[in-house]
Write a protein that holds these residues in place. Structure first.
Motif, PDB file in Angstrom:
ATOM      1  N   ILE A 167       0.944  -1.266  -0.040  1.00  0.00           N
ATOM      2  CA  ILE A 167       0.034   0.022  -0.003  1.00  0.00           C
ATOM      3  C   ILE A 167       0.824   1.264  -0.156  1.00  0.00           C
ATOM      4  N   ILE A 168       1.963   1.304   0.848  1.00  0.00           N
ATOM      5  CA  ILE A 168       2.795   2.309   0.860  1.00  0.00           C
ATOM      6  C   ILE A 168       3.370   2.556  -0.452  1.00  0.00           C
ATOM      7  N   THR A 169       4.016   1.891  -1.201  1.00  0.00           N
ATOM      8  CA  THR A 169       4.709   1.980  -2.509  1.00  0.00           C
ATOM      9  C   THR A 169       3.806   2.344  -3.237  1.00  0.00           C
ATOM     10  N   THR A 170       2.540   1.728  -3.398  1.00  0.00           N
ATOM     11  CA  THR A 170       1.617   1.887  -4.496  1.00  0.00           C
ATOM     12  C   THR A 170       0.980   3.665  -4.453  1.00  0.00           C
ATOM     13  N   LEU A 171       1.090   3.987  -2.965  1.00  0.00           N
ATOM     14  CA  LEU A 171       0.595   5.426  -2.931  1.00  0.00           C
ATOM     15  C   LEU A 171       2.209   6.573  -3.122  1.00  0.00           C
ATOM     16  N   GLY A 172       3.094   5.778  -3.865  1.00  0.00           N
ATOM     17  CA  GLY A 172       4.172   6.746  -4.292  1.00  0.00           C
ATOM     18  C   GLY A 172       4.803   7.149  -3.012  1.00  0.00           C
ATOM     19  N   ALA A 173       4.898   6.230  -1.982  1.00  0.00           N
ATOM     20  CA  ALA A 173       5.884   6.632  -1.055  1.00  0.00           C
ATOM     21  C   ALA A 173       7.048   5.834  -0.900  1.00  0.00           C
ATOM     22  N   GLU A 174       8.112   6.233  -0.185  1.00  0.00           N
ATOM     23  CA  GLU A 174       8.975   5.331   0.076  1.00  0.00           C
ATOM     24  C   GLU A 174       8.936   4.540   1.298  1.00  0.00           C
ATOM     25  N   ASN A 175       8.768   3.220   1.214  1.00  0.00           N
ATOM     26  CA  ASN A 175       8.794   2.293   2.333  1.00  0.00           C
ATOM     27  C   ASN A 175      10.060   2.008   2.948  1.00  0.00           C
ATOM     28  N   ILE A 198       4.715   7.635  10.476  1.00  0.00           N
ATOM     29  CA  ILE A 198       4.952   6.245  11.176  1.00  0.00           C
ATOM     30  C   ILE A 198       3.387   5.663  11.261  1.00  0.00           C
ATOM     31  N   LEU A 199       3.411   4.372  10.770  1.00  0.00           N
ATOM     32  CA  LEU A 199       2.052   4.085  11.053  1.00  0.00           C
ATOM     33  C   LEU A 199       2.185   2.734  11.904  1.00  0.00           C
ATOM     34  N   ASN A 239       0.848   7.315  13.630  1.00  0.00           N
ATOM     35  CA  ASN A 239      -0.593   6.990  13.608  1.00  0.00           C
ATOM     36  C   ASN A 239      -0.816   5.693  14.046  1.00  0.00           C
ATOM     37  N   ALA A 240      -1.959   5.416  14.683  1.00  0.00           N
ATOM     38  CA  ALA A 240      -2.616   4.150  14.765  1.00  0.00           C
ATOM     39  C   ALA A 240      -3.751   3.945  13.490  1.00  0.00           C
ATOM     40  N   ILE A 241      -3.714   2.574  13.057  1.00  0.00           N
ATOM     41  CA  ILE A 241      -4.413   2.089  12.020  1.00  0.00           C
ATOM     42  C   ILE A 241      -4.708   0.544  12.152  1.00  0.00           C
ATOM     43  N   PHE A 259      -9.590   0.431   0.641  1.00  0.00           N
ATOM     44  CA  PHE A 259      -9.661   1.845   0.221  1.00  0.00           C
ATOM     45  C   PHE A 259      -9.496   2.618   1.236  1.00  0.00           C
ATOM     46  N   VAL A 260     -10.201   2.424   2.342  1.00  0.00           N
ATOM     47  CA  VAL A 260     -10.418   3.195   3.552  1.00  0.00           C
ATOM     48  C   VAL A 260      -8.928   3.569   4.098  1.00  0.00           C
ATOM     49  N   ALA A 261      -8.047   2.190   4.255  1.00  0.00           N
ATOM     50  CA  ALA A 261      -6.835   2.584   4.709  1.00  0.00           C
ATOM     51  C   ALA A 261      -5.915   3.466   3.574  1.00  0.00           C
ATOM     52  N   PHE A 262      -6.228   3.204   2.260  1.00  0.00           N
ATOM     53  CA  PHE A 262      -5.495   3.982   1.306  1.00  0.00           C
ATOM     54  C   PHE A 262      -5.833   5.451   1.226  1.00  0.00           C
ATOM     55  N   GLN A 263      -7.026   5.899   1.689  1.00  0.00           N
ATOM     56  CA  GLN A 263      -7.431   7.220   1.808  1.00  0.00           C
ATOM     57  C   GLN A 263      -6.818   7.537   3.096  1.00  0.00           C
ATOM     58  N   TYR A 264      -6.546   7.049   4.137  1.00  0.00           N
ATOM     59  CA  TYR A 264      -6.293   7.617   5.508  1.00  0.00           C
ATOM     60  C   TYR A 264      -4.639   8.058   5.306  1.00  0.00           C
ATOM     61  N   ILE A 265      -4.057   6.710   4.587  1.00  0.00           N
ATOM     62  CA  ILE A 265      -2.492   6.890   4.371  1.00  0.00           C
ATOM     63  C   ILE A 265      -2.153   8.219   3.404  1.00  0.00           C
ATOM     64  N   ALA A 266      -3.012   7.987   2.381  1.00  0.00           N
ATOM     65  CA  ALA A 266      -2.702   9.132   1.437  1.00  0.00           C
ATOM     66  C   ALA A 266      -2.937  10.548   1.849  1.00  0.00           C
ATOM     67  N   LYS A 267      -3.982  10.632   2.741  1.00  0.00           N
ATOM     68  CA  LYS A 267      -4.168  11.959   3.459  1.00  0.00           C
ATOM     69  C   LYS A 267      -3.027  12.323   4.171  1.00  0.00           C
ATOM     70  N   ARG A 268      -2.529  11.483   5.009  1.00  0.00           N
ATOM     71  CA  ARG A 268      -1.205  11.656   5.543  1.00  0.00           C
ATOM     72  C   ARG A 268       0.000  12.169   4.853  1.00  0.00           C
ATOM     73  N   LEU A 269      -0.064  11.636   3.601  1.00  0.00           N
ATOM     74  CA  LEU A 269       1.185  11.834   2.900  1.00  0.00           C
ATOM     75  C   LEU A 269       0.843  13.035   1.914  1.00  0.00           C
ATOM     76  N   TYR A 270      -0.135  13.482   1.282  1.00  0.00           N
ATOM     77  CA  TYR A 270      -0.526  14.499   0.694  1.00  0.00           C
ATOM     78  C   TYR A 270      -1.694  15.133   1.233  1.00  0.00           C
ATOM     79  N   PRO A 271      -1.681  16.008   2.240  1.00  0.00           N
ATOM     80  CA  PRO A 271      -3.054  16.592   2.706  1.00  0.00           C
ATOM     81  C   PRO A 271      -3.598  17.543   1.889  1.00  0.00           C
ATOM     82  N   GLU A 272      -2.976  18.237   1.168  1.00  0.00           N
ATOM     83  CA  GLU A 272      -3.626  19.230   0.599  1.00  0.00           C
ATOM     84  C   GLU A 272      -4.517  18.539  -0.762  1.00  0.00           C
ATOM     85  N   ALA A 273      -3.908  17.482  -1.064  1.00  0.00           N
ATOM     86  CA  ALA A 273      -5.058  16.767  -2.343  1.00  0.00           C
ATOM     87  C   ALA A 273      -6.108  15.859  -1.918  1.00  0.00           C
ATOM     88  N   PHE A 274      -6.113  15.654  -0.474  1.00  0.00           N
ATOM     89  CA  PHE A 274      -7.084  14.913   0.214  1.00  0.00           C
ATOM     90  C   PHE A 274      -7.983  15.744   1.257  1.00  0.00           C
TER      91      PHE A 274
END
Length: 206
Positions: free
Chosen positions: A63-71, A97-98, A147-149, A160-175
């Motif tokens: 999930i992390i790498t799919t969202l374009g972040a570095e694991n 951190i998750l 974060n706790a998840i 997809f709920v987890a995708f949304q949450y993590i993506a919002k922590r990575l790209y807050p303006e876009a989400f």
């Protein structure tokens, strides 16, 4: 097999729509200049005194790498999951951190999430992680991005709920207009036989 093909198609369409929306927002954020942020994820089952599994190429790692972040676990653990050396986490200095929690029985030091867990309980169980030796200097801790998840979110039809949450922590303006908790609440209301309650994902710092 279940005789519910219409429901199955509806769920498939929902998943595709929500996933595509997340990925489109990530792509726009990247095009606008967002840089890849570093993420560390750990299974919070044993408590802060135990280094739990992290994930590489599967589950949370995927999930992390799919969202374009570095694991930060990539290339640092020998298999798809296992513990990452504590010093390696400090050296990597992750931006996010998750800590994956759940409602495990007989795990008194675990990060607590789930239907019967309050936000205060989740944060209380998460706080010892941020207080680990050396963690005070980490970017994620200083920026309030520990974060706790819920661990189960990474292997369900509603991941997809987890995708949304993590993506919002990575790209807050876009989400900004995306509410992962509202998404999960709506999913419960339409598709699950139990009512939404409890705490499933939140930052340590409100």
């Amino acid at each position: 097999v279940m005789g519910t093909s219409e429901r199955a198609e509806e769920l498939a369409a929902l998943y595709e729509r929500e996933y595509n929306d997340v990925m489109a927002r990530v792509a726009r954020a990247k095009a606008a200049g967002a840089t890849a942020r570093k993420v560390y994820v750990e299974l919070g089952q044993g408590g802060a005194g135990t280094v739990g599994n992290t994930y590489n190429g599967t589950m949370w790692g995927k999930i992390i790498t799919t969202l374009g972040a570095e694991n930060v676990a990539t290339g640092r653990i020998p298999g798809p999951w296992g513990p990452l050396n504590a010093e390696a986490v400090i050296a990597a200095d992750p931006d996010v951190i998750l800590i994956a929690g759940s409602s495990w029985l007989n795990r008194p030091n675990a990060v607590r999430t789930g239907y019967d867990t309050t936000a205060d309980t989740t944060r209380g169980s998460l706080a010892p992680y941020a207080a680990r030796p050396g963690w005070a200097s980490l970017r994620a801790v200083k920026d309030g991005n520990v974060n706790a998840i819920e661990h189960g979110l990474c292997r369900t039809l509603f991941d997809f709920v987890a995708f949304q949450y993590i993506a919002k922590r990575l790209y807050p303006e876009a989400f900004q207009d995306v509410d992962p908790e509202a998404s999960f609440r709506a999913y419960h209301a339409r598709y699950l036989p139990v009512a939404y309650s409890g705490t499933w994902m939140l930052p340590l710092t409100p």
